[in-house]
Motif scaffolding. Structure first.
Motif, PDB file in Angstrom:
ATOM      1  N   ASN A   1       0.505  -1.518   0.087  1.00 25.75           N
ATOM      2  CA  ASN A   1       0.335  -0.182   0.048  1.00 25.75           C
ATOM      3  C   ASN A   1       1.087   1.489   0.092  1.00 25.75           C
ATOM      4  OD1 ASN A   1      -2.969  -0.942  -0.577  1.00 25.75           O
ATOM      5  ND2 ASN A   1      -2.591  -0.899   2.164  1.00 25.75           N
TER       6      ASN A   1
ATOM      7  N   GLU B   1       1.905   1.679  -3.409  1.00 24.29           N
ATOM      8  CA  GLU B   1       1.463   1.647  -4.348  1.00 24.29           C
ATOM      9  C   GLU B   1       0.827   3.305  -4.186  1.00 24.29           C
ATOM     10  OE1 GLU B   1      -2.868   1.146  -6.565  1.00 24.29           O
ATOM     11  OE2 GLU B   1      -2.442   0.063  -5.458  1.00 24.29           O
ATOM     12  N   HIS B   2       0.425   3.659  -3.060  1.00 26.61           N
ATOM     13  CA  HIS B   2      -0.169   4.686  -2.615  1.00 26.61           C
ATOM     14  C   HIS B   2       0.626   5.793  -2.563  1.00 26.61           C
ATOM     15  CE1 HIS B   2      -3.751   2.762  -3.109  1.00 26.61           C
ATOM     16  NE2 HIS B   2      -3.057   1.736  -2.234  1.00 26.61           N
ATOM     17  N   GLU B   3       1.573   6.044  -1.468  1.00 26.06           N
ATOM     18  CA  GLU B   3       2.648   7.119  -0.925  1.00 26.06           C
ATOM     19  C   GLU B   3       3.937   7.171  -2.255  1.00 26.06           C
ATOM     20  OE1 GLU B   3       1.739   8.629   1.331  1.00 26.06           O
ATOM     21  OE2 GLU B   3      -0.326   7.677   2.051  1.00 26.06           O
TER      22      GLU B   3
ATOM     23  N   ARG C   1       1.249   6.756  -6.504  1.00 21.56           N
ATOM     24  CA  ARG C   1       0.367   7.440  -7.019  1.00 21.56           C
ATOM     25  C   ARG C   1       0.579   8.956  -7.004  1.00 21.56           C
ATOM     26  NH1 ARG C   1      -4.947   6.173  -3.954  1.00 21.56           N
ATOM     27  NH2 ARG C   1      -5.398   7.255  -5.160  1.00 21.56           N
ATOM     28  N   LYS C   2       1.448   8.635  -5.707  1.00 25.75           N
ATOM     29  CA  LYS C   2       1.961  10.471  -5.139  1.00 25.75           C
ATOM     30  C   LYS C   2       2.715  10.959  -5.473  1.00 25.75           C
ATOM     31  CE  LYS C   2       2.425  12.709  -0.595  1.00 25.75           C
ATOM     32  NZ  LYS C   2       2.713  12.816   0.844  1.00 25.75           N
TER      33      LYS C   2
ATOM     34  N   HIS D   1      -2.038   2.219 -12.699  1.00 27.18           N
ATOM     35  CA  HIS D   1      -3.514   1.109 -12.011  1.00 27.18           C
ATOM     36  C   HIS D   1      -3.739   0.292 -13.287  1.00 27.18           C
ATOM     37  CE1 HIS D   1      -4.643   3.729  -9.173  1.00 27.18           C
ATOM     38  NE2 HIS D   1      -4.425   4.726 -10.172  1.00 27.18           N
TER      39      HIS D   1
ATOM     40  N   PHE E   1     -10.370   4.989  -8.191  1.00 23.92           N
ATOM     41  CA  PHE E   1      -9.009   5.831  -8.384  1.00 23.92           C
ATOM     42  C   PHE E   1      -9.523   6.742  -9.336  1.00 23.92           C
ATOM     43  CE2 PHE E   1      -7.315   1.211  -7.596  1.00 23.92           C
ATOM     44  CZ  PHE E   1      -6.243   1.772  -6.012  1.00 23.92           C
TER      45      PHE E   1
ATOM     46  N   ASP F   1      -8.008   9.591 -10.202  1.00 20.90           N
ATOM     47  CA  ASP F   1      -6.620   9.701 -10.585  1.00 20.90           C
ATOM     48  C   ASP F   1      -6.517  10.482 -12.063  1.00 20.90           C
ATOM     49  OD1 ASP F   1      -6.017   8.870  -7.683  1.00 20.90           O
ATOM     50  OD2 ASP F   1      -4.568   7.111  -9.053  1.00 20.90           O
TER      51      ASP F   1
END
Length: 225
Positions: free
Chosen positions: A112, A115-117, A120-121, A129, A186, A189
């Motif tokens: 996680n 992927e997210h921090e 994506r960020k 994705h 998402f 995004d």
């Protein structure tokens, strides 16, 4: 393998490509059983990632390719740690992505977090994705070649196009679409492309009306083997 290029380090992920070519089909199905019995090449690649965290001097595409490959390689590792199993959701009470089982440099990560921090960020690119793979039937397929900085944009475009036009993942008509939950989870995004439908239309062989009715498919978490 690392090469020194014009004062900055450049990562080559060919060792991961070797693993993927041997154990992943062109359709993205993984032979976890065979890999679990012969995982030395994968382990060596994981050790390589762990010993070579991205540096600030690296180009954006080098960092992005590194983290995409890390996500995919450590997801395979997580499955092998618990194999045999029918679904990644059997791990950690349905929260496999929260496990801090990844060490890169001296830092602990979960899937996680990567992927997210990070992905994506830091990169703000929704094509990500369709590059990261969650070891499940409804996920975008795992490529049988690693992502490389020199070909990253081409690979990301191809992965998005392949996923969007796969009728098992998305059903598109001009007036109605039945699409992956990824586009629901998402949705924000895809604003960099004007929203979900404009993003889909960039890659789809069937062009969708902006006013098309939208449904989302149930996600199949069965293992991609």
């Amino acid at each position: 393998m690392i090469f020194l290029v014009k004062g900055s380090y450049s990562i080559n992920h060919s060792s991961f490509s070797k693993v993927l070519a041997k154990y992943v089909t062109v359709n993205g199905d993984v032979n976890y059983k065979a890999l679990s019995s012969n995982r030395s090449d994968l382990d060596n690649y994981l050790k390589f990632l762990q010993a070579n965290p991205p540096k600030e001097s690296w180009a954006k595409n080098e960092k992005m390719a590194y983290w995409i490959n890390a996500y995919n390689a450590f997801t395979i590792d997580l499955i092998l740690q618990h194999y045999p199993l029918k679904s990644i959701m059997e791990i950690n009470n349905g929260k496999p992505w929260d496990l801090n089982f990844i060490t890169i440099g001296n830092v602990k990560y979960s899937l996680n977090h990567i992927e997210h921090e990070i992905l994506r960020k830091d990169f703000n690119d929704p094509r990500i994705h369709f590059a990261v793979n969650c070891a499940s039937v409804s996920c975008p397929k795992l490529l049988n070649v690693a992502y490389e900085a020199t070909t990253l944009s081409i690979q990301l475009d191809a992965s998005a196009k392949n996923f969007i036009n796969n009728e098992q993942k998305n059903r598109l008509t001009p007036g109605a679409i039945d699409i992956s939950k990824i586009f629901d989870w998402f949705a924000d995004d895809f604003r960099t492309y004007g929203g979900v439908i404009p993003f889909i239309n960039k890659f789809a062989s069937v062009k969708v009306s902006p006013d098309a009715k939208v449904k989302y498919k149930e996600y199949n978490w069965n293992l991609n083997e």
